[in-house]
Enzyme design. Sequence first.
Site, PDB file in Angstrom:
ATOM      1  N   ASN A 316      35.685  37.732  29.097  1.00  0.00           N
ATOM      2  CA  ASN A 316      35.020  37.733  30.403  1.00  0.00           C
ATOM      3  C   ASN A 316      33.957  38.843  30.454  1.00  0.00           C
ATOM      4  O   ASN A 316      33.988  39.738  31.311  1.00  0.00           O
ATOM      5  CB  ASN A 316      36.048  37.918  31.520  1.00  0.00           C
ATOM      6  CG  ASN A 316      35.577  37.301  32.832  1.00  0.00           C
ATOM      7  OD1 ASN A 316      34.406  36.916  32.962  1.00  0.00           O
ATOM      8  ND2 ASN A 316      36.472  37.231  33.803  1.00  0.00           N
ATOM      9  N   HIS A 347      40.820  39.880  41.163  1.00  0.00           N
ATOM     10  CA  HIS A 347      41.598  38.743  40.665  1.00  0.00           C
ATOM     11  C   HIS A 347      42.527  38.163  41.727  1.00  0.00           C
ATOM     12  O   HIS A 347      42.803  36.964  41.707  1.00  0.00           O
ATOM     13  CB  HIS A 347      42.421  39.163  39.439  1.00  0.00           C
ATOM     14  CG  HIS A 347      41.647  39.163  38.171  1.00  0.00           C
ATOM     15  ND1 HIS A 347      40.883  40.232  37.757  1.00  0.00           N
ATOM     16  CD2 HIS A 347      41.505  38.214  37.205  1.00  0.00           C
ATOM     17  CE1 HIS A 347      40.308  39.947  36.600  1.00  0.00           C
ATOM     18  NE2 HIS A 347      40.665  38.739  36.239  1.00  0.00           N
TER      19      HIS A 347
END
Length: 457
Positions: A316, A347
Amino acid sequence: MFQTIADTVGLPVDQIRYVILLFLSYPLAYVFRYALHPSHTSLITRHIFSLSFGLLYGFLCFGSQMIVLFAIIGVCCAMLQYLPATVVQRYTMVWAMGSMSAAHIYRMMTDYGGWTLDFTGPLMIIVQKVTLVAFALHDGKGRSDSSLNQDQREQKIDVCPSPLEYFTYIFNFHSFLAGPSFSIKDFLAFMDGSNLKTKEHVGEPSAAFAIVSKLGYSLLSMIAYLYLGMYFTKDMPIDPQYSIPSRLYIILIYGYIFRLKYYFVWYMAESINNLCGLGFSGYDEKGQPKWDLVTIVAMRGVELPPNPRSVSISWNITSGKWLRRVCYERVPFSPTMATMFLSAWWHGFYPGYYLTFIFLSVVVEVARKLRRLIRPHFLHSPPLKWSYDVITIVLSRCAYELGIIPIDQLWTRPSILFWSYFYFIPQVTIVVLMLLLPSGKSSQADKEKEETKSKPH
């Protein structure tokens, strides 16, 4: 139409719809790159085309949930237009992260522990984009040039983007569904075609190899995911019937399966953006074009990591850039802890996320200390160096597989149950090593630090 296809292949309709729209982005990207080339197409036409299909994707996937996204982005756009540049980044960050927190909580209430595709996925990318714009404007109009680092100087903007530019930047068809995030300056250069022009080369660089290779990685990942997924289920890591060696083998394969779905989406997203013309970053020493500006993942660094940190910086990647640009380089104290907290907050609020982030952050720190102490003793002999590399790859891979299971399980109880099957030996070991191993920097690190200090800022 989507439901019929989903019934035929036996997959959820939300996933089928999502994948079909990603594949449809390829002909759209081709049209956008060549039929609507900036050399013979007005900038407004390119914006309207990209925005229109991005909005169509949004309404096909998320329906009325798009109203929520419009409201969140509308407030961000208004703050960008009317708030002073000295404070706009703070209010934008608070509003964006606060809105996303509410969305995460809503998802936990309506889809408890589920993986249904809804508007929170694109919202996570949107949060990155709107905050990047706010900080870029803050750097351009709210700070002196001498206080900026090199990256901030390159990414700053002095003029607030128009609403059309802003909404196209957010909703463009090639990054709305799967990302990645990128700076507003890189996006505007891509829209007017200036990103492909260099003084050293005549003509535009070819993206054919990048597009085909990344699409190949994506399709292979999808095939491997569908095949291996038939044999390894989510409950296998926490099934009490397996021995420790068997369980370790299972999580090595299961962790790979867990990553395959991300490889599929991320490599396809990179490929689509490259086909549009976004992602070019210059030429290498051999004169070959590099299309790594919007790289999301480096598979080799994740699957064969020389150390645990390699996984962190190879996974990522665009989100890592965002964390660095809006947090790590800006907070006045404890930037590492602040960045870890922001990443976990971004998240969501499932406990498994926090167990993973805490465990892996300690693993990275322990590995860094061990590397300083042990690695120099293996460098004088090629066989020893090779042995050291193999051992560190295996240990890094095992440590990360142990760490990511809580993300997949989401909740504390199954995560702790899984760790208990290893008698918490890995967790106790890294904590003890963290406390006992000496800190400090290697001679090479000290040398690099001194060289950095001697250079003009």
